[in-house]
Design an enzyme around this catalytic site. Structure first.
Site, PDB file in Angstrom:
ATOM      1  N   GLU A 116       0.849  -1.202   0.000  1.00  0.00           N
ATOM      2  CA  GLU A 116       0.000   0.000   0.000  1.00  0.00           C
ATOM      3  C   GLU A 116       0.877   1.241   0.000  1.00  0.00           C
ATOM      4  OE1 GLU A 116      -3.153  -0.008   2.879  1.00  0.00           O
ATOM      5  OE2 GLU A 116      -4.240  -1.550   1.779  1.00  0.00           O
ATOM      6  N   HIS A 244      -9.530  10.435   2.399  1.00  0.00           N
ATOM      7  CA  HIS A 244      -9.100   9.366   1.499  1.00  0.00           C
ATOM      8  C   HIS A 244      -9.191   9.899   0.076  1.00  0.00           C
ATOM      9  CE1 HIS A 244      -8.593   5.526  -0.461  1.00  0.00           C
ATOM     10  NE2 HIS A 244      -8.269   5.010   0.714  1.00  0.00           N
ATOM     11  N   ARG A 291      -1.346   9.691   1.439  1.00  0.00           N
ATOM     12  CA  ARG A 291      -2.746  10.043   1.180  1.00  0.00           C
ATOM     13  C   ARG A 291      -3.002  11.528   1.050  1.00  0.00           C
ATOM     14  NH1 ARG A 291      -6.043   5.893   4.952  1.00  0.00           N
ATOM     15  NH2 ARG A 291      -5.674   4.204   3.488  1.00  0.00           N
ATOM     16  N   HIS A 353     -12.080  10.521   5.914  1.00  0.00           N
ATOM     17  CA  HIS A 353     -11.886   9.085   6.100  1.00  0.00           C
ATOM     18  C   HIS A 353     -11.473   8.689   7.508  1.00  0.00           C
ATOM     19  CE1 HIS A 353     -11.059   5.035   4.878  1.00  0.00           C
ATOM     20  NE2 HIS A 353      -9.770   5.115   5.125  1.00  0.00           N
ATOM     21  N   ARG A 388      -1.984   9.516   8.790  1.00  0.00           N
ATOM     22  CA  ARG A 388      -1.909   8.086   9.091  1.00  0.00           C
ATOM     23  C   ARG A 388      -1.340   7.292   7.916  1.00  0.00           C
ATOM     24  NH1 ARG A 388      -6.166   3.586   8.572  1.00  0.00           N
ATOM     25  NH2 ARG A 388      -6.950   4.940   6.953  1.00  0.00           N
TER      26      ARG A 388
HETATM   27  C1  LIG Z   1     -14.373   2.435   4.425  1.00  0.00           C
HETATM   28  C2  LIG Z   1     -13.226   2.297   5.380  1.00  0.00           C
HETATM   29  C3  LIG Z   1     -12.123   1.539   5.050  1.00  0.00           C
HETATM   30  C4  LIG Z   1     -11.047   1.403   5.928  1.00  0.00           C
HETATM   31  N1  LIG Z   1      -9.987   0.601   5.599  1.00  0.00           N
HETATM   32  C5  LIG Z   1      -9.019   0.383   6.511  1.00  0.00           C
HETATM   33  C6  LIG Z   1      -7.978  -0.558   6.264  1.00  0.00           C
HETATM   34  O1  LIG Z   1      -7.961  -1.215   5.231  1.00  0.00           O
HETATM   35  N2  LIG Z   1      -7.033  -0.733   7.218  1.00  0.00           N
HETATM   36  C7  LIG Z   1      -7.029  -0.037   8.392  1.00  0.00           C
HETATM   37  O2  LIG Z   1      -6.129  -0.241   9.228  1.00  0.00           O
HETATM   38  N3  LIG Z   1      -8.005   0.855   8.647  1.00  0.00           N
HETATM   39  C8  LIG Z   1      -9.002   1.065   7.754  1.00  0.00           C
HETATM   40  N4  LIG Z   1     -10.006   1.956   8.032  1.00  0.00           N
HETATM   41  C9  LIG Z   1     -10.020   2.620   9.344  1.00  0.00           C
HETATM   42  C10 LIG Z   1     -10.453   1.609  10.392  1.00  0.00           C
HETATM   43  O3  LIG Z   1     -11.479   0.797   9.879  1.00  0.00           O
HETATM   44  C11 LIG Z   1     -10.955   2.290  11.641  1.00  0.00           C
HETATM   45  O4  LIG Z   1     -10.079   3.299  12.047  1.00  0.00           O
HETATM   46  C12 LIG Z   1     -11.083   1.282  12.775  1.00  0.00           C
HETATM   47  O5  LIG Z   1     -11.865   0.204  12.353  1.00  0.00           O
HETATM   48  C13 LIG Z   1     -11.688   1.944  13.985  1.00  0.00           C
HETATM   49  O6  LIG Z   1     -11.929   0.948  14.933  1.00  0.00           O
HETATM   50  P1  LIG Z   1     -12.551   1.337  16.328  1.00  0.00           P
HETATM   51  O7  LIG Z   1     -12.714   0.075  17.070  1.00  0.00           O
HETATM   52  O8  LIG Z   1     -11.787   2.440  16.934  1.00  0.00           O
HETATM   53  O9  LIG Z   1     -13.985   1.967  15.957  1.00  0.00           O
HETATM   54  P2  LIG Z   1     -15.268   1.333  15.110  1.00  0.00           P
HETATM   55  O10 LIG Z   1     -14.820   0.120  14.437  1.00  0.00           O
HETATM   56  O11 LIG Z   1     -15.802   2.426  14.360  1.00  0.00           O
HETATM   57  O12 LIG Z   1     -16.229   0.934  16.304  1.00  0.00           O
HETATM   58  C14 LIG Z   1     -16.924   1.936  17.020  1.00  0.00           C
HETATM   59  C15 LIG Z   1     -17.945   1.264  17.933  1.00  0.00           C
HETATM   60  O13 LIG Z   1     -18.502   2.242  18.804  1.00  0.00           O
HETATM   61  C16 LIG Z   1     -19.918   2.165  18.767  1.00  0.00           C
HETATM   62  N5  LIG Z   1     -20.435   3.490  19.134  1.00  0.00           N
HETATM   63  C17 LIG Z   1     -20.212   4.687  18.543  1.00  0.00           C
HETATM   64  N6  LIG Z   1     -20.826   5.675  19.226  1.00  0.00           N
HETATM   65  C18 LIG Z   1     -21.443   5.081  20.297  1.00  0.00           C
HETATM   66  C19 LIG Z   1     -22.234   5.556  21.373  1.00  0.00           C
HETATM   67  N7  LIG Z   1     -22.534   6.858  21.541  1.00  0.00           N
HETATM   68  N8  LIG Z   1     -22.705   4.661  22.271  1.00  0.00           N
HETATM   69  C20 LIG Z   1     -22.447   3.326  22.144  1.00  0.00           C
HETATM   70  N9  LIG Z   1     -21.704   2.828  21.118  1.00  0.00           N
HETATM   71  C21 LIG Z   1     -21.194   3.697  20.226  1.00  0.00           C
HETATM   72  C22 LIG Z   1     -20.221   1.694  17.360  1.00  0.00           C
HETATM   73  O14 LIG Z   1     -21.522   1.180  17.254  1.00  0.00           O
HETATM   74  C23 LIG Z   1     -19.124   0.637  17.197  1.00  0.00           C
HETATM   75  O15 LIG Z   1     -19.486  -0.543  17.872  1.00  0.00           O
HETATM   76  C24 LIG Z   1     -11.083   2.095   7.160  1.00  0.00           C
HETATM   77  C25 LIG Z   1     -12.196   2.870   7.500  1.00  0.00           C
HETATM   78  C26 LIG Z   1     -13.263   2.967   6.626  1.00  0.00           C
HETATM   79  C27 LIG Z   1     -14.453   3.796   7.003  1.00  0.00           C
END
Ligand SMILES: Cc1cc2nc3c(=O)[nH]c(=O)nc-3n(C[C@H](O)[C@H](O)[C@H](O)COP(=O)(O)OP(=O)(O)OC[C@H]3O[C@@H](n4cnc5c(N)ncnc54)[C@H](O)[C@@H]3O)c2cc1C
Length: 535
Positions: A116, A244, A291, A353, A388
């Site tokens: 990447e 992105h 990016r 993103h 990032r």
């Molecule tokens: C389209 C896309 C593609 C991506 N591709 C990549 C990739 O290939 N590689 C990579 O490393 N990163 C990638 N990323 C970034 C990565 O996916 C995220 O940064 C990462 O998954 C975030 O994980 P997290 O556990 O912090 O949050 P999330 O996975 O967003 O989880 C958040 C959680 O909090 C909950 N929540 C939110 N607000 C509340 C509230 N008020 N009360 C209760 N629950 C709540 C949600 O329901 C969810 O369960 C991508 C992101 C996107 C959008």
């Protein structure tokens, strides 16, 4: 009132990892809440490209150097070292062994390492282009097997319970701010419960939805950031919102991410008349530049030439079978809206993103508030600096989810009593006198106003006039929304709107305060610290 040892808010990769790690001790009682009806729904689910591992010709030092280079001089070397050293083994232990994720393998049974942008080695593990879905379904299935984890869906955290703010004891004013859980709204019952906990982990993900164009799903409203801010937590680097470069620009699938891996596999960015332009902006990296450089190059092409989008061509670089095998989701989604990526280029635009900043945390995920941890995208470990490096965020969620859990486990182990506040110590949520239901038209209208302001004035290219205008308009809107919030019955949409305006102001103010262009924060009216990358 619900009492628990550890409350985890959110179950994407970061929250789920923290819960799994804590659940290893059968004595622990862990409660995980998520606002989504389906616990898999999260940003994690939509990750496509993959997750950083360590391929045979790689080393922690090399990975760390790539992270620091992408971070434009403000990535924390300590955080980069932790990720590069601990990440690969945790990936094996938690994702492969515990969650059963089957990363792509070649015919020889060896893992396939993807390339990447801005990575100097092929080091990305993936499951086709649906890596996030494979990870989250494995993690949630593993969580469901833990008898000491209670998972509650459809519950939205409204505010953190912090003392002295919510304490009935006036002398608590002399104590440091300490978190004891959260008020959370049950979307089905339509009532607010007190989740009282000895330790709270914020794992609520990102904030992309405060922008008009974004790759993020609808839940990414910055809820956790707003909760922490209101409670008095230290927030840093909020101006570094990564855009992105390539989201699909086709009616019916706006914002669908066209993974960086498409460029990693040789895809070229072209103007609508077929001219390759990336060498004009980054002679060294061209289409594989970081990016921020690629996103601004596309924005510049669109703005100066009046294009509504640019093109990304993979059809000329890979044969059709290889494209379908490597990018099955992208192929299928584009085909649904009439674009056959094995034969024609993909129309793309940049989109918000990833939030590189967030709730300040230390190397154990501890925030500046006692007993409050933050992990994953809501937090700022300093790893991403101003920009990032692709595919490091899933790994960051894994590493800091694990570290926060380890720290909590050690702290709980040392305690003789949990010291939880009792029923009378935390006031119940008071909705008395509120009869009006939130008008969905107002919620939608205000949300769209926030998204438009953020896109135009706090977007890819910023200057003092745009940012001042944004702050003025957002402040005015915040007054309106606060009145709306105080006079209306609670709903998930209203909670999200109040958080979105808070977070929009945090980002806009941080962007106005920082006059130096760096990484993904680009100020037209200041001198870039990276002269060769100024466009
Ligand atoms: C389209 C896309 C593609 C991506 N591709 C990549 C990739 O290939 N590689 C990579 O490393 N990163 C990638 N990323 C970034 C990565 O996916 C995220 O940064 C990462 O998954 C975030 O994980 P997290 O556990 O912090 O949050 P999330 O996975 O967003 O989880 C958040 C959680 O909090 C909950 N929540 C939110 N607000 C509340 C509230 N008020 N009360 C209760 N629950 C709540 C949600 O329901 C969810 O369960 C991508 C992101 C996107 C959008």
């Amino acid at each position: 009132m619900i009492q628990t040892e550890v409350l985890i808010i959110g179950c994407g990769i970061a929250g789920a990892t923290a819960a799994l790690r804590l659940a290893r001790n059968p004595q622990r009682q862990i409660t995980v809440i998520t606002r989504a009806p389906d616990p898999q729904e999260s940003n994690t689910r939509y990750a496509q490209g993959g997750i950083v591992g360590r391929s045979p010709d790689d080393a922690a030092e090399i990975c760390m150097a790539d992270i620091l280079a992408a971070g434009a001089g403000v990535s924390s070397p300590q955080a980069a070292r932790i990720l590069a050293e601990e990440g690969p083994s945790l990936l094996h232990e938690i994702l492969i062994e515990t969650a059963g994720v089957q990363f792509d393998q070649g015919a020889d049974g060896q893992l396939v390492w993807g390339q990447e942008a801005a990575h100097s080695r092929r080091r990305i593990l993936h499951v086709g282009d649906g890596t996030g879905q494979a990870i989250i379904s494995g993690l949630i299935a593993a969580l469901r097997r833990c008898p000491n984890v209670t998972m509650v869906t459809n519950v939205t955290a409204v505010d953190l319970i912090t003392f002295p703010h919510h304490s009935r004891d006036p002398l608590a004013a002399y104590q440091p701010i300490t978190c004891y859980g959260a008020y959370a709204f049950d979307r089905q019952e339509r009532t607010v419960h007190r989740y009282v906990a000895a330790n709270t982990v914020l794992a609520t993900g990102g904030l992309g939805r405060i922008y008009r164009n974004t790759t993020n799903p609808s839940g990414a409203r910055g809820d956790g950031l707003a909760l922490a801010y209101r409670a008095g937590a230290r927030i840093i680097n909020a101006e570094y919102v990564q855009f992105h470069p390539t989201a699909l620009a086709a009616p019916g699938a706006e914002g669908f991410l066209i993974s960086e891996a498409v460029r990693g596999e040789g895809g070229d960015l072209l103007s609508p008349d077929g001219r390759a332009f990336m060498a004009d902006y980054s002679p060294q990296w061209k289409d594989l530049a970081p990016r921020d450089v690629v996103a601004r190059a596309i924005h510049h092409q669109m703005e100066t030439n009046g294009y509504s989008h640019v093109l990304l061509d993979i059809a000329s670089r890979m044969n059709a079978d290889a494209i379908r095998a490597r990018f099955p989701n992208i192929f299928a989604t584009c085909l649904k809206v009439g674009i056959d990526i094995t034969r024609e280029p993909i129309p793309v635009v940049p989109a918000a993103h990833y939030s590189c900043g967030g709730v300040w945390v230390d190397e154990w995920g501890r925030s500046s508030i006692g007993n409050l941890y933050a992990v994953g995208e809501v937090s700022c470990t300093g790893l991403h600096g101003a920009n990032r490096l692709a595919s490091t965020s899933l790994l960051e969620g894994l590493v800091w989810g694990n570290r926060a859990a380890q720290h909590i486990e050690d702290a709980l182990d040392r305690r003789t009593s949990l010291g939880l506040p009792g029923r009378d110590d935390v006031p119940p949520w008071d909705e008395s006198g509120l009869v009006a239901d939130a008008d969905p038209a107002l919620i939608q209208g205000d949300m769209q106003t926030i998204q438009n302001i953020m896109w135009h004035y706090v977007g890819l290219v910023r200057n003092a006039d745009r940012l001042s205008r944004a702050i003025r308009e957002l402040r005015h809107l915040q007054n309106e929304i606060e009145t709306f919030y105080r006079t209306t019955k609670l709903s998930d949409g209203l909670i999200g709107l109040r958080n979105a305006i808070e977070v929009a102001l945090i980002v806009a103010q941080a962007a106005r305060h920082n006059r130096t262009s760096r990484g993904c924060h680009y100020r037209q009216d200041s001198v870039s610290v990276e002269g060769d990358r100024l466009i």
